[in-house]
Structures are given as structure tokens and as C-alpha cells.
Design an enzyme around this catalytic site. Structure first.
Site, PDB file in Angstrom:
ATOM      1  N   ASP A  54      25.998 -25.744  56.731  1.00 19.61           N
ATOM      2  CA  ASP A  54      26.185 -25.761  55.279  1.00 19.61           C
ATOM      3  C   ASP A  54      26.915 -24.496  54.855  1.00 19.61           C
ATOM      4  O   ASP A  54      26.541 -23.848  53.892  1.00 19.61           O
ATOM      5  CB  ASP A  54      24.826 -25.883  54.583  1.00 19.61           C
ATOM      6  CG  ASP A  54      24.965 -26.432  53.157  1.00 19.61           C
ATOM      7  OD1 ASP A  54      26.068 -26.927  52.827  1.00 19.61           O
ATOM      8  OD2 ASP A  54      23.996 -26.339  52.397  1.00 19.61           O
ATOM      9  N   GLY A  86      19.203 -23.312  44.731  1.00 20.91           N
ATOM     10  CA  GLY A  86      19.830 -23.946  45.881  1.00 20.91           C
ATOM     11  C   GLY A  86      19.388 -25.386  45.959  1.00 20.91           C
ATOM     12  O   GLY A  86      18.644 -25.863  45.108  1.00 20.91           O
ATOM     13  N   VAL A  92      15.931 -19.266  43.762  1.00 24.05           N
ATOM     14  CA  VAL A  92      15.927 -17.919  44.316  1.00 24.05           C
ATOM     15  C   VAL A  92      15.666 -16.924  43.189  1.00 24.05           C
ATOM     16  O   VAL A  92      16.315 -16.975  42.147  1.00 24.05           O
ATOM     17  CB  VAL A  92      17.270 -17.602  44.995  1.00 24.05           C
ATOM     18  CG1 VAL A  92      17.219 -16.227  45.625  1.00 24.05           C
ATOM     19  CG2 VAL A  92      17.589 -18.643  46.048  1.00 24.05           C
ATOM     20  N   GLY A  97      15.497 -25.197  46.531  1.00 19.61           N
ATOM     21  CA  GLY A  97      14.576 -24.409  45.734  1.00 19.61           C
ATOM     22  C   GLY A  97      15.301 -23.385  44.888  1.00 19.61           C
ATOM     23  O   GLY A  97      16.517 -23.442  44.732  1.00 19.61           O
ATOM     24  N   GLY A 131      19.359 -17.822  41.200  1.00 22.34           N
ATOM     25  CA  GLY A 131      20.129 -18.959  41.679  1.00 22.34           C
ATOM     26  C   GLY A 131      19.249 -20.134  42.001  1.00 22.34           C
ATOM     27  O   GLY A 131      18.036 -20.009  42.130  1.00 22.34           O
TER      28      GLY A 131
END
Ligand SMILES: *[C@@H]1O[C@H](CO)[C@@H](O)[C@H](O)[C@H]1NC(C)=O
Ligand SMILES: *[C@@H]1O[C@H](CO)[C@@H](O)[C@H](O)[C@H]1NC(C)=O
Ligand SMILES: *[C@@H]1O[C@H](CO)[C@@H](O)[C@H](O)[C@H]1NC(C)=O
Ligand SMILES: *[C@@H]1O[C@H](CO)[C@@H](O)[C@H](O)[C@H]1NC(C)=O
Ligand SMILES: *[C@@H]1O[C@H](CO)[C@@H](O)[C@H](O)[C@H]1NC(C)=O
Ligand SMILES: *[C@@H]1O[C@H](CO)[C@@H](O)[C@H](O)[C@H]1NC(C)=O
Ligand SMILES: *[C@@H]1O[C@H](CO)[C@@H](O)[C@H](O)[C@H]1NC(C)=O
Ligand SMILES: *[C@@H]1O[C@H](CO)[C@@H](O)[C@H](O)[C@H]1NC(C)=O
Length: 901
Positions: free
Chosen positions: A846, A717, A722, A720, A715
Site C-alpha cells: 500500500d 487511515g 491517527v 483507523g 489523520g
């Protein structure tokens, strides 16, 4: 036998064929396998040690076809033995099997640009026919096997860009046929072995970026073919060996970033007639630039910055191919009239792009012939010299100029309006001169301009309204001039501004009411002007502000409560104004605030005592006679305890509000209790206790993720990427969030996340196992957080399967009603814990489906604390603490934290 034979052969024939070879073998008198069988087994061992093959190239390595037809394998035509093993740029992970050393006919090994780790097997030294060993751009570690020196046929040895270490074996000096030798970007230590003087066939040698030290030995005497020599970015010291100046074939010499001393020989231009690149930047060379250099007509790059060179720059008339001339940070020039005449010599260098001469002793004026220089010039950098006179109008001929940096000189006169013709200008720095007159309105044509530094001149008049056309302006410095008039209302149209510095001018009027729309602003200095009026409430919108200096003006009124959203502030100065009212308590909770100056105003009431107010060096409040309380160091009077009357109305409001909140809270708690109890028996296990994980190193993360390969990417984000990875200790599968530090705010995100996760632990929060903070292979800052891995990924992928990144799994992405309810409860539990049961209440800021992760039992875990905020316990007391502008902190499309708090 043609290759087609093997492809078309049927299974029946194949089995009889193997039977046949088997019988043949068993008839052989000695027990050794025939050579081709050794090769086959060695290749299979090679395949077995490759653990990661995203392009599946090694699936073709199977029994149905002869190994000579396997992808990347080439055999000799007659003997059918492997001669080439070529698998570059295939993202292969794993290690190089020692069995490769059995491929005794091998001439070429090309495994460059993969993610291979572990050591270079010493068994490769058995490959007596090996000519090319190309292993660069991998993650190989350990030392260079000394025995590699037995591969006496080696022509190319490429092991650059790995993580190799130790000394360079002196035995490699035996490789007398070696032509190309690349060991750049590793961690080698020690010196260059004197035995290298035997590498008489060497054509290219690069040891760039290692930790090599000592003097460069006198090894070049016999290297008559050496054309490329790069020893830059090491710690070599002493003088260059004399034999280096015999390398008449040299086209590129890189010696930058060492500690080399001595002078350059006056015949430099004669001994290197073919030189194209001469780079000795950042060393300790002294003396003058040899005049003979102007004969080296092939020179493309001449980089001599940051040395101790002095004297006149020789005429550079013949350097027609020059692209980069870097002379910065020396003692060049005499401060005299004709120091810069050499610039006129460069008019035939039609490819010149970069001219850096800053921080020298150049004097005189900037000659008008600068207008005849190549229009390909992109960077012209002559800051920090003693250049006088006016800026020539002709500078406008340099139509491709992107950076014009001439600050800290003695330029006088007006800024030529023709500068407005430099449409590509990105950076214009003319600060620290004696320029006068108005800012030309033609500046409005500089639509690419990002940085404009004009501070410390004698410029005057208004900011021309046309400046608003510079939409890309990010940095604007006009301080310490004589500018006057109003600060433009329109300046707030420059939405990209992140540094605005206007101090020490004569700006008058009040600040634009809507200044808060400059949401990118990080630095604002408007000190020492004649500004007045109240601080606009909209200021609270500049949520990225880190530095705010408004001292020395005539601002009045109170500090607006909306400033409570400026929690990133590290320096705030409001001193020497006419501000009044109380000092807001929210300043106590600005965790980054290191300097607060409120002195010489009319503040009154109680001085807070927490946060920055605990530190009498960081906070200054003198000259406010009506203040009381505070820590003893401020020597203020004690407060009389009756401040309640100052806002009687809002007190009743508060009572009503807390009543409503109380009732809601009770209802919520009851519902919660009910839901919790009704399903507690289903899921028993409480949060497991903390098992301490060791600090994880960059190298182990590199291994765990196969060199951060894209197949491990699960993933991306906002801060950064993942990766999924398997840590070697205990085979734990983890998720590794690598912070993209280039992105603004990532560093703070790391701090915030570490801070948040240090103390909290809950079964519905993603557990952080460890953190990694250090440097990557290239010496860049590297920060990563290591979490437990959530097999079922994020709620977002279940709700909106189309958005899924990475490979698509076949499983149906649909949640049952009870699963959905359980997820809601899990998240509620997590939030309840964060808001009410932590040492300091935490607001996630968030929360969204992509930050809700599901483990193998579909238990929801809240993750990604990058935007987390700590709420003071006493938040209820200070009204307006949760300004709505906070919502901007979240991700667009989701509810601002205020709604959850
Ligand atoms: C190996 O070599 C033998 C004879 O040298 C030959 O008969 C046999 O077919 C070869 N096997 C393969 C797999 O190439
Ligand atoms: C063996 O390799 C061939 C050629 O690449 C390929 O078509 C075949 O699928 C492979 N067989 C297996 C079992 O992987
Ligand atoms: C191949 O190499 C391995 C490891 O170097 C060794 O153990 C093995 O005996 C070799 N096999 C043959 C057939 O030479
Ligand atoms: C390396 O060379 C030494 C002698 O030069 C020898 O004893 C050793 O076995 C060799 N190692 C390998 C792996 O070939
Ligand atoms: C090594 O890899 C990096 C990143 O993929 C690339 O930029 C670089 O050019 C490569 N170097 C060589 C020598 O292949
Ligand atoms: C540039 O080249 C032209 C033509 O070759 C020559 O006449 C002129 O003198 C040169 N200018 C300089 C500064 O070398
Ligand atoms: C601030 O000063 C301006 C004039 O400079 C005045 O009109 C205004 O009333 C003052 N505001 C307060 C709150 O004192
Ligand atoms: C107080 O502030 C000063 C200046 O900002 C800083 O150097 C010092 O470390 C601070 N002291 C404490 C105890 O935080």
C-alpha cells in the site's frame, strides 16, 4: 453595578480602579483577601489547570473584564461572588484545580462532557452551599473524596462515565437532600453502603456498569420519591431486598446483568402502579411471571430474558403502551397448544416494536391473530421453541418487520409467498424446521434482505432466479435441504455476499466461471453436492476467503495456481473429489491456514513440508496413493528426485526470466550504490538503536491525547484514526494509530503490522515505539500502535496540499528538486531493505504518498504496514505466486505491489 460598566471602561480608568481596590485592601485590618479577590484568584487557578481548550472559551477570562462576566461564570447579584461555574461540553482537558474549593458561594459546578482528568479534588468538600456537582462524561480517576459528604446541600451528584474506582464512601449517606445520584459507567467495587438508607430525598439513582457486588442492602424503605433505579451491569447477588417493593413511585427499574435470585412477588403489578420499564434480563430469577403485571398499563418495556422463569405467560391485555417484550432464554411455556395465545392479547399494543421469546418451551402453533398485532413490530424472534404447524399467511400484515427469526422449531408446510410483502425485512431465519416446497419467487421483493438462513429444512427445487434481486444479501444459508438444479450463474451478481453456504443439497453442474468477482466472500461451503468440472481459475479473485469447503463433489483437474492469492484462508477442504496434479507449494505460505484437507483425491508428486504441512493433525492427505514425501507422520513413500520434466517449457522460460531479472538487478544495484554513496556524507546518522518502551495502557493513551480529542486527530487511515499525543514518561511526542476494530479486517491489520514491525528496523521506516492491546473504558476491544511522530506529516500533504486534514499550517507546501530526489532515494532504501534484507522479504502492498512520512529533517519514512505481505524467500520457484488480483489489496489509484516487488 451593571456588567456593561466593566465592558466599556477604558484602560486608564481601569488602572486607577485597581489602584483604588489595592489601597482599600491594604487598609483592611486583617490579612485575608476580600472574598471577591479570592474568587478571582481561584478562577485564575482553575483556568491555569485547564491545559486544553479547543474552543478558546477561557480567553475571555482575562483582566479586561470582571470575572463575573467571564464565560461560564455567574455571580450573585448583590455580593458579586461566584455562584455558578458552568462549562459543559467544551472538550476542556486538564484537571479540576483544588482552588475551586475556595469559591465558597458556589452552588453549581457543571463541567460535564469534557475531557478533564486526574482526581476530583477533596477541596470541593468546602463548598457548603454546593447543590449541583455535575462531572459526568470526563476522564476523572481515583476515588470519590469521602469529604464530599460535607456538601450537605447537594441535590445532584453526577459523576457517571469517568474512570473512578474504589468503594463508594458510606459517608455519602449523609447527603440527605440528594435527589439525583449518578455513578454509572465507572469502576467502583464493593457493595452499596447500608447508610444509603438515609438518602430519603433520592429520586434517581444509577450505578449501571460498575463492579459492585454483594446483596443489594435493604435501603429503600424511606425513599418514597425514588422513581428511577438502575443497578444493572454489576455483580449483585442474593435476593432483592423487601423494601424495593415499597417503591410505589418507581417508573424504571433496571436490574439486568447481575446474579440476583429469587421469585417475583405475585403483587408486583400492584406495588409498582407507575412502572414503565422493568428490566431484569440476565439474572437468576425463578418462578412464574406475576399475573398482576398485566395491570401495569404504563409498561413500555418488560425485559426478563435469560432467567429461569417458567410457566404460562399471563394475559397481557392491558399493556397498550408496550414497546419491548423480552422473555427469551427462560423455561416459559408448557409445550402445549395454548402457549402462544397471549400474543393475541397484544393486538392493542399499537407501539410494540420488539418481541423476543426465543429459547423457551413454547409449543402449539403460531396463532393467526399474529396478523392483528401492531404493524409497528420490527423484530419477531421466537427461535428455539417447539412451535408446530405452518407459518400463518397473516404474518405478512406486519409490514414493518425487519427481523423474522423462527429457526429451530417444528414448523412445517410451505413458506407462505406472502412473506415477500415484508419489504423491510433485513433478517429472515427459518433454518432447522421441517419446511418443505419451493423457495417462493416473491423473495425477490425483499430488497433490504441481508441475511437469509433456510438451512436444515426439506426445501426443494431450484433457487428461484428472482433471488438475484436481493442485492443487499450478505449471508445466504441454504445447506441441508433438497435443493437441486444448477447453482445460479446469477448468484455471482450478489456482490455483497460474504457468507454463502449451500452444502448437503443436490446441486449439479459446475461453478460459475466468474465466481471470482465475489470479492467480499469470506465463507464458502458447497460441500456434499454433485458439482463437477474444474475449479474456476477466477477463484483467486475471492481474496477475502477464510473458509472454503468443497469436499464431497466431483471436481476434477488441478488446483489452479491463482488460488495462491487466497492467503487469508484458515480452513480449506477439497477432500473427496477427483482432483489431480501436484499439491501447490504456495499452500506452505498461507500463514493463517489451520486446517487443510486434501484427502481422497488423485493428487500426485511431492507433498510440501513447510507451513501447514508441518502439522499432521492440521493437514490430511490420506487416500491419495500417488503422493510422496512430506513429513514422516504422513507415512508416504520417498520421492524419486525427477520432477523437473513435468514443466520443461516453463523451465526455459524461467531461465530467460531470471537472466533478465539478473541484469536488471545489477543495473539497479549499481544505480542505487551510486546514489547512496553520493549523499551518504550529507546525512550521517544511522538508525538509532532500539530503546525498549514499556507497554502502554489505554488510560495513558487517553491522557496523552486529551481523551482522543479531535484537535489531536492528525489523520484518518483506512483502518483507523491517527492522533498526536504526548506520553507522560519523557514527554515524547508520538503518533497513535487507533484501529477501528468495527471495520472488517482491522484486527488482521493489527496483527500484520505488529508482525511486520517486530523484526524490522531501518532509518527510512517509521519506528513503532509500542503497542496497546486491551479494553477501553467501555470494555470494548482496543488496539493501537504508537509510532514516533513525524513533524512534517505525509508526502501527500506536500504534493496535494488541498487534501490536508486538520488545521492548515502556513508553511509553503512545495518541495525542491533535491528534496524530491532525496525522498525518492529514502523510499527506495526502505523498499530495498524490506525486499532484500529482512529475515523474510516483505511487500508493503500500500505504498502511496500518504504512507510516506517526513520527519523534521525531511527524511522520508515509509509507514502503515496494515496490508503487508510476507513473501517466501523461494518465491521465484513457484510461478504465478504474485497474482495480479493482489492489487485489489492496495488503495485504489496506486500501483499494485506486484510492480514494486
Ligand atoms: C471587591 O469588593 C470590594 C468591596 O467589598 C469592592 O470595592 C471591589 O470593587 C470588589 N472588586 C471586584 C473586582 O469586584
Ligand atoms: C479578553 O476577553 C475579551 C472578551 O472575550 C476579548 O475580546 C479579548 O480579546 C480578551 N483579551 C485578551 C488579551 O485575550
Ligand atoms: C485557596 O485554595 C488553595 C488550595 O486549596 C489554598 O492553598 C489557598 O490558601 C486558598 N486561598 C485562599 C485565599 O483562601
Ligand atoms: C476531610 O475531612 C477530614 C475530617 O473529616 C479533615 O481532617 C480533612 O482535612 C478534610 N480534607 C479536606 C481536603 O478538606
Ligand atoms: C456522554 O458522552 C457520550 C459520547 O459523547 C454520549 O453518547 C452520552 O450521551 C454522554 N452521556 C451523558 C450522560 O451526557
Ligand atoms: C382492544 O381494544 C378494543 C377497544 O378498546 C377492545 O374492544 C378489545 O377487546 C381489545 N382487544 C384486546 C385483545 O384486548
Ligand atoms: C473433468 O470432467 C469433465 C466431465 O465431467 C471432463 O469433460 C473434463 O475433461 C475433465 N477435466 C479434466 C482435467 O479431467
Ligand atoms: C496442529 O494443528 C492442530 C489442529 O489444527 C492444532 O490444534 C495444533 O496446535 C497444531 N500444532 C502445532 C504445533 O502448530
Amino acid at each position: 453595578m451593571g456588567m456593561g460598566f466593566y465592558n466599556s471602561i477604558s484602560a486608564v480608568f481601569l488602572s486607577s480602579f485597581f489602584m483604588h481596590t489595592f489601597i482599600l485592601h491594604s487598609c483592611l485590618p486583617c490579612f485575608a483577601l476580600p472574598g471577591n479577590e479570592t474568587d478571582r484568584l481561584a478562577l485564575l487557578e482553575f483556568k491555569a489547570s485547564i491545559t486544553h481548550d479547543p474552543f478558546k472559551v477561557l480567553t475571555s477570562w482575562n483582566e479586561t473584564i470582571h470575572f463575573c462576566s467571564w464565560h461560564g461564570v455567574t455571580c450573585g447579584r448583590r455580593h458579586k461572588r461566584v455562584t455558578w461555574l458552568s462549562l459543559p461540553s467544551l472538550k476542556l482537558g486538564g484537571s479540576i484545580s483544588p482552588h475551586v474549593g475556595n469559591l465558597s458561594f458556589l452552588r453549581v459546578i457543571d463541567l460535564q462532557e469534557n475531557s478533564l482528568g486526574h482526581e476530583i479534588p477533596p477541596e470541593l468538600s468546602r463548598l457548603h452551599r454546593l447543590q449541583d456537582l455535575l462531572l459526568h462524561n470526563n476522564s476523572l480517576s481515583g476515588e470519590i473524596p469521602t469529604n464530599l459528604s460535607r456538601c450537605s446541600q447537594l441535590l445532584q451528584l453526577g459523576i457517571g462515565s469517568n474512570v473512578l474506582m474504589g468503594k463508594i464512601p458510606k459517608e455519602l449517606g449523609l447527603l440527605s437532600k440528594l435527589r439525583i445520584f449518578h455513578i454509572y459507567f465507572n469502576h467502583f467495587t464493593g457493595g452499596l453502603p447500608p447508610s444509603f438508607s438515609n438518602l430519603s430525598s433520592l429520586e434517581k439513582f444509577s450505578a449501571t456498569y460498575n463492579n459492585l457486588s454483594g446483596t443489594v442492602p435493604d435501603i429503600f424503605g424511606r425513599m418514597t420519591n425514588l422513581s428511577f433505579l438502575a443497578l444493572d451491569l454489576n455483580s449483585f447477588s442474593g435476593m432483592l431486598p423487601p423494601s424495593i417493593f415499597n417503591l410505589s413511585s418507581l417508573t424504571a427499574l433496571y436490574m439486568g446483568m447481575n446474579e440476583i435470585q429469587g421469585t417475583l412477588p405475585s403483587n408486583l403489578g400492584m406495588v409498582f402502579p407507575s412502572l414503565q420499564i422493568f428490566s431484569i434480563t440476565i439474572n437468576q430469577f425463578s418462578g412464574s411471571i406475576p399475573v398482576s403485571l398485566s395491570n401495569v398499563s404504563n409498561l413500555i418495556e418488560l425485559s426478563m430474558g435469560l432467567n429461569q422463569l417458567q410457566g404460562k405467560v399471563p394475559p397481557l391485555t392491558n399493556l397498550h403502551k408496550l414497546k419491548r417484550l423480552v422473555l427469551a432464554c427462560n423455561h416459559l411455556g408448557s409445550g402445549g397448544i395454548d402457549d402462544l395465545t397471549f400474543l393475541c392479547d397484544l393486538s392493542n399494543a399499537t407501539h410494540l416494536e420488539i418481541l423476543q421469546m426465543f429459547t423457551n418451551n413454547f409449543g402449539g402453533t403460531l396463532p393467526q391473530c399474529i396478523g392483528n398485532m401492531s404493524s409497528s413490530l420490527q423484530r419477531f424472534h421466537i427461535a428455539e421453541n417447539k412451535i408446530l404447524g405452518s407459518i400463518p399467511n397473516e404474518i405478512a400484515n406486519l409490514a414493518n418487520l425487519e427481523a423474522l427469526v423462527m429457526e429451530e422449531n417444528q414448523f412445517s408446510g410451505h413458506i407462505p409467498p406472502s412473506v415477500g410483502k415484508l419489504h423491510k425485512l433485513y433478517q429472515l431465519r427459518l433454518g432447522g424446521n421441517s419446511l418443505s416446497g419451493n423457495l417462493p419467487s416473491s423473495f425477490g421483493n425483499l430488497s433490504q434482505l441481508n441475511e437469509l438462513y433456510l438451512g436444515g429444512n426439506k426445501l426443494q427445487g431450484n433457487i428461484p432466479p428472482s433471488l438475484i434481486e436481493c442485492h443487499n444479501l450478505k449471508i445466504l444459508y441454504l445447506g441441508a435441504n433438497n435443493f437441486s438444479g444448477m447453482i445460479l450463474q446469477e448468484i455471482v451478481g450478489l456482490l455483497n455476499l460474504y457468507r454463502l453456504s449451500l452444502p448437503q443439497n443436490r446441486f449439479i453442474g459446475s461453478l460459475p466461471e466468474n465466481i471470482g468477482i465475489l470479492i467480499n466472500l469470506e465463507y464458502l461451503d458447497i460441500s456434499d453436492n454433485m458439482l463437477f468440472g474444474e475449479i474456476p481459475a477466477s477463484f483467486g479473485g475471492c481474496i477475502k476467503l477464510e473458509y472454503l469447503d468443497m469436499h464431497g463433489n466431483f471436481f476434477n483437474g488441478t488446483i489452479p495456481s491463482t488460488l495462491s492469492s487466497l492467503r487469508g484462508l484458515s480452513e480449506l477442504s477439497l477432500s473427496h473429489n477427483n482432483l489431480s496434479g501436484t499439491i501447490p507449494e504456495f499452500l506452505e505460505h498461507f500463514v493463517f491456514l489451520e486446517s487443510l484437507n486434501l484427502s481422497y483425491n488423485n493428487f500426485e508428486g511431492m507433498l510440501p513440508i513447510k507451513g501447514v504441512f508441518k502439522n499432521a493433525t492440521a493437514t490430511s492427505v490420506e487416500g491419495n496413493s500417488k503422493l510422496c514425501g512430506g513429513i514422516p507422520e504422513f507415512h508416504l513413500t520417498k520421492c524419486k528426485l525427477q520432477h523437473a520434466k513435468k514443466d520443461g517449457l516453463s523451465l526455459t522460460m524461467k531461465l530467460v526470466l531470471s537472466l533478465i531479472c539478473g541484469i536488471l538487478g545489477v543495473i539497479f544495484a549499481l544505480t542505487f550504490l551510486y546514489l547512496y554513496c553520493s549523499r551518504r556524507d550529507k546525512k550521517g546518522r544511522a538508525a538509532s538503536d532500539s530503546n525498549k518502551f514499556p507497554q502502554v495502557s489505554y488510560q495513558s493513551l487517553l491522557k496523552a491525547t486529551n481523551g482522543f480529542s479531535s484537535t489531536n486527530l492528525v489523520g484518518m487511515g483506512s483502518f483507523g484514526s491517527v492522533y498526536k499525543g504526548v506520553l507522560e514518561q519523557g514527554e515524547t511526542t508520538v503518533a497513535i494509530k487507533v484501529l477501528n476494530l468495527v471495520r472488517h479486517g482491522a484486527y488482521k491489520s493489527f496483527i500484520a503490522e505488529c508482525e511486520a514491525l517486530k523484526n524490522i528496523r531501518h532509518r527510512n521506516l517509521v519506528k513503532v515505539l509500542s503497542a496497546c492491546s486491551g479494553f477501553d473504558n467501555r470494555g470494548h476491544d482496543f488496539k493501537a500502535l504508537i509510532y514516533e511522530f513525524m513533524v512534517n506529516r505525509s508526502l501527500e500533504e506536500w504534493l496535494y496540499p488541498i487534501h490536508t486534514i486538520g488545521e492548515t499550517n502556513e508553511r509553503p507546501k512545495s518541495l525542491t528538486i533535491s528534496q524530491r530526489l532525496n525522498i525518492v532515494i529514502d523510499v527506495t532504501m526502505a523498499l530495498d531493505y524490506l525486499h532484500h534484507h529482512c529475515e523474510m522479504p516483505i511487500v508493503h502492498c500500500d505504498l502511496k504518498p500518504s504512507n510516506i512520512l517526513l520527519n523534521k529533517d525531511m527524511i522520508a519514512h515509509v509507514g502503515d504496514f496494515g496490508l503487508v505481505r510476507f513473501l517466501p524467500k523461494a518465491a521465484e520457484n513457484s510461478s504465478g505466486n504474485q497474482s495480479s488480483s493482489l492489487g485489489i489489496k492496495g488503495t485504489i489509484g496506486y500501483a499494485p505491489p506486484g510492480k514494486y516487488a
